[in-house]
Design a protein around this motif. Sequence first.
Motif: not given
Length: 187
Positions: A97-107
């Motif tokens: 989930l920590q690796n996906c923070e970039v994706l969530l921040h982008q959204i």
Amino acid sequence: MNVLSVILNKAASDLKVKYHHRCSSSKLTHVCFADDLLIFIDGSLSLVQNVLQVLTEFELRSGLAELDTIKASTGMHQGSLHVCYLGIPMCTKKLSLQNCEVLLHQIKGKFSSWSVRSLSFAGRLLLIKTVFAGINNFWCFTFLLPKECIKRMNSLCGMFLWNGNIEGSHTAQVSWEVVTKTKEQGA
């Protein structure tokens, strides 16, 4: 892999490695792709031993064996470098989930921009179907996303669709499962 390619090609030109009979006209000794390697040689025992010597030489030149020795003698562990390429984290393991923070921040950035604040319900739905789906497909083409990341993305989409923003609490008028049905399913 370039160093290994040079070593294999030199071994073939020095006749330490004989080409496979179907690869001799093109002088093909090997094919590399990502972290995979196929070596094409005549299958005799002496030539296989020569290829093993080439691989040992490569191991010594690359420092891979030395790395284990350093770790064992110093007690240090090997860390990793967090690198992004085209906005996607480059990792060798399953995404966290920590690796996906970039994706969530982008959204979140797309849903929080000033230009989307005045969109109608239909406009917000269209934005979700186009922009969000594009970002999501870009990531999913490369990785299997963690379930928690998908839940958070769906939550952000639901909040944005019903409220026009992702801040604060919200109450959904229709469940997200109903909203995401296809037209053929009756949505």
